[in-house]
Design a protein around this motif. Structure first.
Motif, PDB file in Angstrom:
ATOM      1  N   GLN A  54       0.828  -1.211   0.000  1.00  0.00           N
ATOM      2  CA  GLN A  54       0.000   0.000   0.000  1.00  0.00           C
ATOM      3  C   GLN A  54       0.865   1.265   0.000  1.00  0.00           C
ATOM      4  OE1 GLN A  54      -2.382  -0.521   3.501  1.00  0.00           O
ATOM      5  NE2 GLN A  54      -3.680  -2.093   2.569  1.00  0.00           N
ATOM      6  N   GLN A  55       2.043   1.196   0.615  1.00  0.00           N
ATOM      7  CA  GLN A  55       2.940   2.346   0.683  1.00  0.00           C
ATOM      8  C   GLN A  55       3.778   2.501  -0.586  1.00  0.00           C
ATOM      9  OE1 GLN A  55       2.585   4.424   3.384  1.00  0.00           O
ATOM     10  NE2 GLN A  55       0.981   2.939   3.802  1.00  0.00           N
ATOM     11  N   CYS A  59       9.144   5.929  10.560  1.00  0.00           N
ATOM     12  CA  CYS A  59       7.894   5.334  11.041  1.00  0.00           C
ATOM     13  C   CYS A  59       8.174   3.996  11.691  1.00  0.00           C
ATOM     14  CB  CYS A  59       6.878   5.169   9.900  1.00  0.00           C
ATOM     15  SG  CYS A  59       7.280   3.851   8.747  1.00  0.00           S
ATOM     16  N   VAL A 112       6.468   0.779  -1.355  1.00  0.00           N
ATOM     17  CA  VAL A 112       7.881   0.686  -0.991  1.00  0.00           C
ATOM     18  C   VAL A 112       8.591  -0.358  -1.849  1.00  0.00           C
ATOM     19  CG1 VAL A 112       9.475   0.109   0.884  1.00  0.00           C
ATOM     20  CG2 VAL A 112       7.403   1.425   1.361  1.00  0.00           C
ATOM     21  N   GLN A 131       5.782   0.466  12.369  1.00  0.00           N
ATOM     22  CA  GLN A 131       4.512  -0.182  12.044  1.00  0.00           C
ATOM     23  C   GLN A 131       4.421  -1.499  12.803  1.00  0.00           C
ATOM     24  OE1 GLN A 131       1.901   0.709  10.230  1.00  0.00           O
ATOM     25  NE2 GLN A 131       0.853  -1.243  10.121  1.00  0.00           N
TER      26      GLN A 131
END
Length: 166
Positions: free
Chosen positions: A49-50, A160, A52, A162
């Motif tokens: 979703q990011q 970040c 990456v 997670q």
């Protein structure tokens, strides 16, 4: 981080292996549990979703880290090289790993390893001292993203962290 540290940022994603069984002939041979596999898949979905990507993946030789990396990468569209790195064992010297990072890390790296090494690495890269304990404790299957222009103790910042739930 001061402006002197800014520049072309490099990124290291640090993934702690998934939940592992305690039944094995040795610590190095412990395998992931079904819960561990599910949590690693959830982290792969988050990364997808990011958007990456990685240039390389460095993985501890321990079975649970190898399984975590394989499961994680199978959920991503990543063509990064996959290297087993002995410096990523749980009790490896952080100073040796930081030296290896500074000399060999590509711009976008995924590391899959263990406690206590992952927290010590974050503390050294962000604060310059493995003992400071500022880094948030990474649970199994947790991800941390660090950015820096160079992998020098005290220069990185945590972008970040997670965690998985459930």
């Amino acid at each position: 981080m001061t402006d002197a540290h800014m520049g072309d940022d490099k990124t290291v994603w640090i993934l702690r292996h998934g939940d592992a069984t305690h039944q094995a002939p040795s610590d190095a041979l412990r395998e992931l549990t079904p819960k561990g596999l599910t949590h690693i898949q959830q982290q792969a979905e988050f990364m997808t979703q990011q958007g990456v990507t990685f240039d390389a993946v460095w993985v501890s030789p321990y079975v649970r880290a190898q399984q975590s990396a394989q499961m994680f990468l199978s959920g991503l569209s990543v063509t990064a090289s996959f290297d087993t790195v002995n410096l990523l064992q749980p009790d490896s010297l952080v100073s040796s790993l930081v030296t290896h990072l500074s000399r060999h890390a590509p711009s976008r790296l995924l590391i899959v390893s263990h406690q206590p090494l992952v927290n010590r690495l974050i503390n050294v890269l962000c604060d310059g001292d493995a003992r400071l304990g500022r880094a948030e404790f990474l649970n199994t299957s947790s991800l941390a993203c660090l950015r820096s222009s160079e992998w020098i103790p005290g220069w990185a910042s945590v972008d970040c962290i997670q965690h998985v739930t459930g």
